[in-house]
Write a protein that holds these residues in place. Structure first.
Motif, PDB file in Angstrom:
ATOM      1  N   LYS A 123      24.936 -30.248  18.015  1.00  0.00           N
ATOM      2  CA  LYS A 123      24.318 -29.040  16.798  1.00  0.00           C
ATOM      3  C   LYS A 123      23.189 -28.972  16.876  1.00  0.00           C
ATOM      4  O   LYS A 123      22.200 -28.148  16.931  1.00  0.00           O
TER       5      LYS A 123
ATOM      6  N   ARG B 266      28.569 -41.267  14.796  1.00  0.00           N
ATOM      7  CA  ARG B 266      28.746 -39.959  13.832  1.00  0.00           C
ATOM      8  C   ARG B 266      28.679 -38.644  14.841  1.00  0.00           C
ATOM      9  O   ARG B 266      29.779 -38.652  15.969  1.00  0.00           O
TER      10      ARG B 266
ATOM     11  N   THR C 172      28.609 -42.032   8.275  1.00  0.00           N
ATOM     12  CA  THR C 172      28.466 -41.070   8.429  1.00  0.00           C
ATOM     13  C   THR C 172      27.574 -39.714   6.864  1.00  0.00           C
ATOM     14  O   THR C 172      27.570 -38.960   6.858  1.00  0.00           O
TER      15      THR C 172
ATOM     16  N   ASP D  65      27.716 -32.442  15.410  1.00  0.00           N
ATOM     17  CA  ASP D  65      26.885 -32.773  14.751  1.00  0.00           C
ATOM     18  C   ASP D  65      25.658 -33.522  15.968  1.00  0.00           C
ATOM     19  O   ASP D  65      24.568 -32.107  15.568  1.00  0.00           O
TER      20      ASP D  65
END
Ligand SMILES: Nc1ncnc2c1ncn2[C@@H]1O[C@H](COP(=O)(O)OP(=O)(O)OP(=O)(O)O)[C@@H](O)[C@H]1O
Ligand SMILES: Nc1ncnc2c1ncn2[C@@H]1O[C@H](COP(=O)(O)OP(=O)(O)OP(=O)(O)O)[C@@H](O)[C@H]1O
Ligand SMILES: [Mg+2]
Ligand SMILES: [Mg+2]
Ligand code: NI
Lengths: 589, 320, 319, 308, 337
Positions: free
Chosen positions: B93, B86, A214, B90
């Motif tokens: 978004k 992930r 990440t 995110d």
């Protein structure tokens, strides 16, 4: 994290065990001039738009990425110590030279000097050590990494991974430009292990392995740093991925200023090619076979067609695991239960005769593919055609089935088992690959023509399907299954797919002779000799084709298409992007 | 009126809670856990167990629910399974605004077309344009929107090249007004496709509402007062005719989101719809849950807004 | 106001023609209250709407003249007509619940008229509207100005309607069953109010009702309508005392009274025939107890009995 | 006063209005039917739908081909005497798939409507008739289901099951689409409940069941039938949409929706009209026909409504 | 006139058939932020009276005064909030739906709106037959017989049996409603504004019919109307309601000739009459009916009463007997008693 792409794109295939998929990101530093080249001088500048039909998931880190779409980006941005050439031989890339000790336990590579990362830092042996250390480090798997196969044969892996030691003995830097790989045991194909893409130590240093997936340097354009000819500089997520020329590229400044990957639906890609909105379409799906004719009719488009690095098969579920084994996740051949429906070798062969494979290629593939007979990629030195061919012949099939005692005992028009029981073969197949989906009913029909009662099972989405076949194969329902494998280019070793205890041995093929041959082919020091391996693999392929745990159906052709303004294209057998720094466009200003 | 709005908002909260329970329950009803899809045989099963333990998947269900909700409130929906861990947020978004913009374009298109034509039809019933509008709305409701989308791509984009077929922008190097125009240009086809069914529906509603209102007593009163036709139409008819339409608009959010799943797929438009569909196909439940919750909130907020707006337009509702 | 030969027909789907108003003559003089009575469906409302020219499709004014102060309203353009409506002629409707626009304040709906016809600005209109509201009996007129119709009771709404109607001091006020939906105590208030306003502004009042009691109480002159036609016309007292038409008499008989003790009520058998299928002859013939052969043959004309009393019946042709 | 008192003889029959004789004694249903039959579009709709249904029933008579039979060497062939509408990408006969596909599309449409109707009528009538707590409960639940878009909910549930069969598909669709109908029925019931004829029925001691089935449902039949009809159209469209995104009735089972998914390629759109125009038209025509019928029914049951 | 006399005679001998004591019906008002009950509409607020066998009790009052609610509560179509209802000396206040069923045979209702009170989807035969089906076990033929005779009774043709409500005019429908109510030979019929929606000529037909039927079957009526003249015509006794309360109840003659309560007086005086010669003095009431959810304290009428004094605001007047069955609830008459 197996990356079966169960998406909607036809022609896309599953990747096998990790042992076989690394080569995707390798860039052989081949010096020869592009093959079919015009006499024009390359010009600098210009840009290129490539299309792929699915967006990358977004992990642009060689040690964590998992799918072909991400590879499309990484192919341009990262490099390995060694690459491969047309003949799949390893050739220098970031390492210009190497040495191997006698018993092939130590491989020393001499790195190019003056190579810079996209951010200007220099590339050194420490980066190599860092990359392999990361893969070997504890927590790598937990963080989602799936490339441990590259480090397991290296010395000290177990200790390092268990946290018992602080340093990884497997890969060591001798000096700034020399690095040594230490194998725990003599290794047959050591260069393969040196072919992994390198990530920059200076960027990731201090980042816990668990945070790496990440980290911005994994996810974000401009932050992703490699040594490749292009840097990933910009993106509109899921739409556009922009690669910009790395001016200080060590093999010389690339001609093209920019390459943009654009995500387009399969349905429109061909027409975008036609009107020049995109310049090339390549991996992983290429142009669908059905569109070949149409695309080849476009004046402005060139096509390169080559055999795919993989194959489609119809497997026989020869054994089932027990429920307890499935639950505990163990693979223990001693507990397996035989599937009487396909237990007879003669029956399996008869089925192979009954399937019209050339017909499949001609019809479903529009002729854009080939019948394959052995479970090794055709491009490999190890592949042999010298195996039983099972040419389509219904008479032979009928004869063999009759001989085996599978005759219609109750007069219902279908063959029954020798003991008189009903004989129905359940054929399972997944959704996702349109051609494969379509082949299922064709196979059903082929088999029914020789009196075999086939029951087409409800197709399932890929993940659920593989789960059925692999992890819940105790349900004892499936007799025949369809699957496709795309293979790694690094080594022909088939153990990941066909050794008895391999999870991907979906047939649960339990033939000790096969395992014997497979390990023989990797046995040092005899196996240091490729001739020897070729021979052993030949034998193994023969065994496979005779015992027939699966009928190999076809290998589909990859159809790469690109605008004629693009020059310098020279695809490898397994990838389109080869030396993109040599690509140039004829209309650059 | 404030009381009404406050009450409306207070109703919203338990609904939200119930919604989160449903979404959570649905995800728990899914067979297996996130790790059943990780088939890699080279990974030891005990690793999965550890990660399950670490993620709290072995905790009692209410504890899991509470953890999920409390982090969801902070915008943390966990990590995607398929997209390499992930954070779900995110992923959302990036696509969130794309879908919002698309919805706005569709709604804009719907209103801009449906309302004037509906009014015209009602005022000139059985005129040529009225028949045309009726025909259009019948067709608009009968054509599956993906099919319309495909035809639109084929004709308007590929044959004539008027509109881009896919995506939201042509490149990364435009900005400012140029980018805005470029984005609008990209959204026209998907916007129209998404708004088509709504347009057809609203056109008919508008027509019948206006006809209804035109026949009502207070319109007769207004005419008897000597008000001009314009005044009767714009002042007395429209506001009353719009009241039921506003209520419907609350539901339109749901329709738009449902439609977006398919429309975005057709146009390969990177929005929440495509993300949702990918997540469904890959059984990426953290994403499915987050999106289902977000969609639910969209709809609840849509209904809320419609109700509030309704209370503004219709004084009768304010004091009950 | 003078209405002559007014014919308003409805053209129904299946080729039928509903002759809702057929040959109506009617005069209303300034300062006079004329009552139009008749059962449901006799064409009272259509007559009044015709005067306002508010007939919607499929209805159509087929014939006749409507002259107001010497001007034939039927010759006016739509635009000119909007100047007449609300200004010279105003109308009050039966249903106080639905006749006001629910989404605008009372004040808004009154000042709208003032601004349109009297060209007042917002402030003037507001002042005048509050005056009007006071005039029709709203004690808290300022507050009422900003209230919405649903906040008022039926009687109050009807008063607001009256305020709207009289806001431009029309020459003629048409009240179509203004009190039918209201209670008796409120009804008394409202009709008194209308009379008061009539007096104050010297208007002519056309009062449409089916309640003979209201007629007896408030009208000067009465027109009885049946089947789209006037069947009897007379000053109030004469009508109630010496009604001529069998229909009028029948109506009187069937009305229970609080002052009389009757054991049985008189009735008229049957019901009003629908406007698209009147009997061939006299429209009342099918229900008339005195019907003669002649009555089934042709429709009698309105007979002038004397200068103020006329009747449409063959019983009186000889006289 | 000299006028006689006019008395109606008490027991003598009443004069009844002159109605055109064909309307006398017609039940409201018959009248609705008459109004319906006068609506040209609606009749066209019925005729079209009947033709489509007949064609689907007669599929085996109209083609010799098996809709799931792939002929490997007959892929994407243009129309010929053998294959009237050519073949698709799997070498299956388009004409046969169109015919057999109509069966599935119609079955899906009608059975989903049927299930939805059952749920809707039961919940809606309970909610509307009894009111109070149970109404509150049902309505909150309805709101909750409505808080998720149809497609999102359907997809989520579909992702939970592994094998989508027609029955399952229909069940899932019905499970997510009942709220609208429920609300409509509840709304009608709520207003009917206060109507005098229902009070009247209660005053003669009619049971709840009798009141619901004999009095309320017949009077709510208009909106119920109309919405049920339109539901069929919506379901057919929904099926095609779900097929398009690969979540519908799976291949090789033919449905119009999954036939249309073949058109997901410019090449097919451009060169193989015979693959996509027929199913596209079929969906369009069927849905149009059903919508015409629905509109006709609306006008027939509620002549005052001016919706077209 | 003989019949009237006879009726009067029997009536006094008869026991009361319906008795209500302190009957109340409050409808909750939901409001506030959480939709709690924030108040009550006191639609019927403590009503006491009885109806004798065979008589007609008229109830008048303005719109919203609780007349319909009263009728519905007595029939138990609505549950009462407080108080008792006796039917033939049986307390039916607490009976549930099932136990009520046999009692419903004896009490029936005819509604105001002839268009809404008949199920338009049923034929006339089905409509009239329905009570027979539910309440009796007559055979099919017997039921048919009965339907025919009922149609005759209300002045319709037996051939109308197969028609549907939409084919009839308002007056005819009201006859059908009456036939339906009479089908199971009830003893007690409530007519809730049964003629209000009808034109005068038709209204007279129906009123006559009702009178005839009462005579023929010995019915008892509770006749609800806002029309004082109609009530006067048909009733033996009349009760006047105001804001959910009975303000005066007395034999017809007494109410119309010597009304005691100021409200009754005002009501009577505001009725327009067709007698054009009579000079009347109208007692004009100021203002509107107050809201039943928030009735004035003490005497509910005091806000509009021309004779109100302080006491009216504090103390709620009770019904007091002024002799000859004349009851009134007004402080003006308290001290005299
Ligand atoms: N829009 C219409 N279409 C067809 N016929 C109509 C229409 N409006 C009115 N009529 C017919 O015109 C006739 C007269 O109607 P009108 O409304 O004037 O009666 P009315 O005397 O005002 O009755 P009421 O007392 O019920 O108001 C009726 O018979 C009615 O059937
Ligand atoms: N179901 C209900 N819920 C709440 N309030 C009600 C209900 N039914 C009646 N009310 C209220 O109770 C009061 C009395 O109503 P009711 O219908 O009994 O009056 P009514 O005298 O019959 O009037 P009308 O002459 O208009 O029929 C009214 O204020 C009404 O608003
Ligand atoms: Mg009228
Ligand atoms: Mg009432
Ligand atoms: Ni994998």
């Amino acid at each position: 994290a197996c990356n079966e792409e169960g998406g909607s794109d036809p022609g896309d295939e599953e990747e096998p065990a990790e042992t076989e998929d690394p080569a995707e990101e390798e860039e052989p530093a081949e010096e020869e001039e592009p093959a079919e080249e015009t006499s024009d001088e390359p010009v600098e500048g210009g840009e290129l738009i490539g299309a792929m039909d699915t967006a990358p998931a977004g992990v642009f880190n060689p040690i964590f990425y998992s799918e072909a779409y991400e590879a499309n980006i990484l192919d341009f941005t990262h490099e390995s110590l060694v690459g491969q050439n047309d003949n799949l031989e390893f050739i220098p890339e970031l390492a210009h030279d190497w040495e191997l000790n006698e018993d092939q336990t130590e491989l020393t590579l001499y790195l190019e000097e003056g190579v810079t990362w996209h951010d200007g830092e220099e590339f050194t042996a420490e980066d190599v050590v860092f990359t392999y250390e990361s893969i070997a480090s504890p927590g790598y798997v937990e963080a989602g990494g799936i490339r441990t196969a590259f480090v397991t044969p290296l010395e000290g892996y177990a200790e390092f991974n268990a946290g018992e030691t602080d340093t990884f003995a497997g890969v060591t830097a001798e000096d700034e430009y020399t690095v040594t790989f230490h194998f725990a045991e003599p290794n047959v194909n050591p260069l393969y292990y040196a072919s992994y893409s390198i990530i920059p130590q200076h960027v990731f240093e201090g980042v816990a392995i668990g945070d790496m997936p990440t980290h911005a340097a994994t996810l974000e354009p401009g932050e992703v740093i490699g040594t490749g000819p292009f840097a990933f500089t910009d993106m509109v997520e899921r739409e556009q991925y922009v690669l910009t020329r790395h001016d200080d590229y060590w093999q010389g400044k690339p001609y093209l200023e920019r390459i943009t990957w654009q995500i387009n639906d399969q349905s429109v890609i061909s027409s975008l090619l036609e009107n020049g909105e995109i310049d090339f379409v390549a991996d992983p799906s290429g142009v669908p076979a059905a569109d070949y004719e149409m695309v080849s009719g476009y004046d402005n488009v060139e096509i390169i067609e080559q055999t795919d690095f993989g194959y489609q098969l119809m497997g026989f579920k020869m054994n089932y695991r027990t429920t307890e084994d499935v639950e505990s996740g163990t693979i223990n051949p001693n507990n397996w239960v035989e599937n009487p429906n396909v237990a007879d070798q003669q029956v399996r062969q008869a089925i192979a005769y009954a399937i019209d494979r050339p017909g499949l290629v001609e019809g479903l593939l529009y002729g854009r593919g080939s019948v394959i007979n052995a479970p090794i990629a055709q491009q490999f030195w190890a592949y042999t055609e010298d195996v039983p061919q099972y040419e389509h012949n219904q008479d032979t099939a009928n004869q063999m089935l009759d001989d085996a005692g599978y005759v219609d005992a109750d007069g219902d028009g279908w063959r029954d088992m020798p003991n008189g029981d009903e004989w129905v073969l359940d054929l399972a197949f997944p959704t996702g690959n349109q051609i494969r989906e379509r082949s299922a009913p064709v196979i059903e029909e082929n088999l029914e023509e020789v009196g075999i009662n086939v029951n087409l099972m409800q197709p399932k989405e890929m993940t659920a399907y593989t789960e059925d076949i692999m992890t819940s194969d105790d349900e004892q329902e499936i007799d025949l299954y369809l699957i496709g494998w795309s293979l790694g280019s690094g080594d022909p070793d088939p153990s990941g797919l066909w050794s008895i205890e391999a999870a991907y041995n979906m047939s649960r093929w339990n033939n000790p002779e096969s395992d014997e041959l497979i390990s023989q082919a990797l046995q040092a020091p005899e196996a240091f000799d490729q001739e020897y391996r070729t021979e052993v693999y030949g034998e193994w392929q023969n065994l496979f084709a005779t015992d027939l745990p699966a009928v190999l159906l076809y290998a589909q052709n990859k159809i790469y298409a690109f605008n004629e303004r693009l020059n310098g294209v020279d695809p490898l057998p397994y990838a389109f992007a080869n030396n993109p720094h040599l690509w140039w466009v004829s209309d650059a200003q | 009126m404030y009381k009404y709005i406050i009450r409306r908002i207070l109703i919203f909260i338990p609904m939200l809670f119930a919604l989160s329970v449903v979404v959570f329950a649905l995800s728990k009803a899914a067979p297996g856990d996130p790790f059943t899809t990780m088939l890699d045989p080279n990974i030891d099963r005990s690793v999965f167990e550890e990660r399950k333990e670490a993620l709290g998947l072995n905790d009692p269900i209410p504890v899991q629910y509470f953890r999920w909700v409390s982090s969801a409130v902070q915008g943390d929906f966990g990590e995607s399974i398929v997209y390499n861990q992930r954070p779900v947020m995110d992923l959302i978004k990036v696509r969130f605004w794309n879908t919002i913009y698309l919805g706005i374009v569709a709604l804009f298109f719907t209103l801009i077309v449906a309302i004037p034509i509906g009014i015209y039809s009602a005022r000139n019933p059985y005129s040529l344009l009225d028949y045309g509008a009726t025909g259009f709305s019948f067709l608009g409701l009968a054509i599956p929107n993906f099919f319309f989308g495909l035809l639109a791509i084929y004709f308007l984009s590929i044959q004539f090249g008027w509109f881009p077929a896919q995506g939201t922008v042509s490149g990364t190097d435009v900005s400012g007004l140029e980018e805005f125009i470029d984005r609008i240009h990209h959204m026209i086809l998907p916007g129209i496709t998404l708004g088509l069914a709504g347009t057809a529906t609203y056109m008919r509603y508008m027509r019948s509402e206006v006809l209804d209102v035109l026949g009502s007593d207070y319109i007769r009163t207004a005419k008897a007062k000597g008000m001009s036709d314009r005044n009767v139409l714009y002042k007395h008819t429209l506001r009353n005719a719009l009241i039921p339409i506003i209520t419907l608009m609350g539901f339109e959010f749901g329709v738009l989101i449902g439609g977006a799943v398919i429309t975005e797929q057709v146009f390969n438009y990177p929005g929440l719809g495509t993300l949702f569909l990918d997540a469904i196909i890959n059984r990426d439940y953290p994403i499915v849950m987050a999106l289902a919750l977000i969609f639910g909130i969209f709809i609840l907020v849509g209904n809320l807004l419609a109700d509030i707006f309704y209370s503004v337009v219709d004084p009768r509702i304010r004091y009950d | 106001m003078d209405v002559k030969d007014l014919k308003t027909y409805f053209y129904l789907d299946d080729q039928k023609v509903a002759r809702a108003v057929d040959d109506v003559d009617l005069t209303v003089n300034a300062g006079e209250t004329v009552a139009l009575v008749g059962e449901s469906g006799s064409g009272k409302s259509i007559t009044s709407l015709s005067i306002m020219q508010l007939i919607n499709k499929p209805g159509k004014i087929v014939d006749g003249t409507i002259s107001l102060l010497g001007q034939n309203l039927l010759n006016l353009s739509d635009k000119q007509m909007t100047k007449v409506r609300g200004n010279d002629v105003a109308m009050i409707f039966q249903e106080p619940m639905t006749a006001l626009n629910p989404v605008y304040t009372i004040g808004n709906q009154i000042s709208e008229v003032l601004r349109k016809h009297k060209k007042m600005n917002k402030k003037q209109a507001r002042r005048r509207a509050i005056e009007l509201l006071k005039m029709v009996g709203f004690p808290r007129a300022e507050d009422t100005f900003d209230e919405y119709p649903h906040q008022l009771s039926g009687g109050m709404r009807q008063r607001a309607m009256i305020a709207i109607a009289i806001s431009c001091e029309p020459k003629l006020l048409i009240a179509d069953e203004p009190t039918t939906a209201l209670d008796v105590t409120i009804q008394a208030q409202i009709i008194d109010l209308m009379n008061e306003m009539k007096e104050k502004l010297d208007m002519a009042l056309l009062l449409i009702t089916h309640d003979l009691g209201v007629v007896a109480e408030y009208a000067d002159r009465v027109l009885v309508m049946y089947g789209g036609q006037i069947v009897e016309e007379a000053p109030k007292k004469r009508l109630f005392k010496e009604s001529k038409h069998p229909y009028t008499s029948g109506l009187m008989e069937s009305l229970p009274s609080i002052y009389k003790e009757e054991e049985r009520l008189g009735t008229i058998r049957g019901t009003v025939p629908p406007a698209h299928s009147f009997p061939k002859g006299c429209r009342f013939s099918s229900r008339c107890p005195h019907a003669m052969d002649q009555c089934f043959e042709s429709n009698p004309d309105l007979i002038q009995l004397d200068h103020e009393h006329s009747v449409r019946c063959y019983l009186y042709t000889d006289e | 006063m000299d006028t006689e008192t006019v008395k109606t003889p008490n027991n003598s029959p009443e004069y009844t209005e002159d109605k055109s004789s064909d309307e006398v004694g017609k039940s409201p249903y018959q009248l609705a039917l008459r109004r319906f039959m006068k609506n040209k579009l609606a009749v066209i709709g019925v005729v079209t739908l009947v033709i489509i249904i007949l064609a689907s029933l007669a599929a085996p008579l109209l083609t010799d081909h098996d809709p799931t039979d792939s002929e490997m060497l007959m892929i994407e062939r243009p129309p010929s005497s053998e294959h009237i509408l050519g073949t698709d990408g799997s070498g299956r006969d388009n004409w046969a798939r169109l015919l057999y596909g109509s069966r599935i599309s119609l079955i899906v449409g009608f059975s989903a409507m049927f299930f939805t109707l059952i749920i809707g009528v039961i919940l809606g009538s309970i909610s509307g008739y009894y009111g109070g707590k149970i109404d509150g409960l049902i309505m909150r639940f309805t709101d909750l289901v409505l808080a998720l878009p149809f497609l999102v909910l359907a997809l989520t549930i579909m992702s939970l099951v592994e094998n989508i069969t027609i029955t399952l598909f229909v069940t899932i669709i019905a499970l997510v689409s009942w709220p609208n109908l429920t609300r409509i029925i509840r709304g009608s019931f709520l207003s009917l409940r206060e109507q005098e004829f229902v009070l009247g029925a209660r005053s003669i001691g009619a049971s709840d069941m009798r009141i619901i089935f004999r009095h309320m449902i017949p009077n709510a039949i208009g909106p119920i039938v109309v919405n049920a009809t339109l539901m069929v159209a919506i379901m057919i469209i929904a099926e095609s949409g779900l097929s398009f995104i690969g979540m519908g009735i799976p291949q090789p089972q033919p449905t119009w929706g999954n036939m249309l998914t073949e058109a997901m390629s410019v090449r097919i759109l451009r060169e193989h009209w015979y693959t996509w125009i027929p199913p596209g038209l079929c969906i369009l025509v069927t849905v149009l026909a059903i919508n015409f019928i629905g509109d006709g029914l609306r006008d027939a049951f509620d002549p005052k409504s001016n919706q077209r | 006139m003989a019949t009237v006399e006879e009726k009067k005679m029997t009536q006094t001998e008869q026991e009361s058939i319906v008795k209500v004591e302190n009957l109340k019906k409050y409808f909750p008002i939901k409001g506030g932020i959480l939709k709690r009950t924030i108040g009550h509409v006191k639609a019927v607020d403590g009503v006491t009276f009885d109806i004798k066998q065979g008589e007609t009790l008229g109830i008048v009052g303005e719109s919203g005064s609780g007349k319909s609610t009263l009728g519905r509560v007595i029939l138990k179509l609505l549950d009462s909030t407080e108080g008792n209802i006796f039917f033939e000396d049986q307390d039916i206040t607490k009976l549930n739906n099932k136990k009520m069923r046999p009692i419903r045979r004896d009490m029936q209702i005819v509604f105001q709106d002839p268009f809404a009170s008949l199920n338009t989807k049923m034929s006339i035969e089905q409509l009239i037959e329905e009570p027979l089906l539910i309440q009796t076990d007559l055979s099919k033929d017997e039921r048919k017989e009965k339907v025919n005779s009922l149609l005759k009774v209300v002045g319709l043709r037996p051939s109308d049996r197969l028609k549907y409500p939409h084919e009839f005019s308002g007056g005819q429908r009201q006859r059908i409603s009456i036939a339906r109510a009479l089908a199971i030979n009830p003893k007690f019929v409530i007519a809730d504004e049964a003629v209000s929606a009808l034109d005068v000529s038709i209204q007279a037909q129906v009123l006559n019919l009702m009178a005839d039927l009462q005579e023929e079957f010995g019915l008892t009526y509770l006749f609800i109307s806002h029309d004082l003249s109609v009530v006067k015509h048909i009733s033996d006794r009349v009760g006047v309601m105001y804001l959910g309360r009975l303000v005066e109840i007395a034999p017809k003659k007494a109410i119309y000739e010597e009304p005691l309560h100021p409200y009754t007086q005002a009501l009577l005086s505001s009725i327009p009459d067709t007698d054009v010669d009579r000079e009347r003095e109208v007692i004009k009431l100021e203002g509107d009916l107050p809201s039943p959810s928030n009735p004035p304290s003490g005497c509910a009428f005091r806000t509009r009463c021309p004779m109100a004094h302080e006491r009216c605001a504090v103390e709620r007047p009770e019904l007091i007997h002024k002799g000859d069955g004349h009851y009134v609830a007004c402080h003006l008459y308290d001290d005299e008693a």
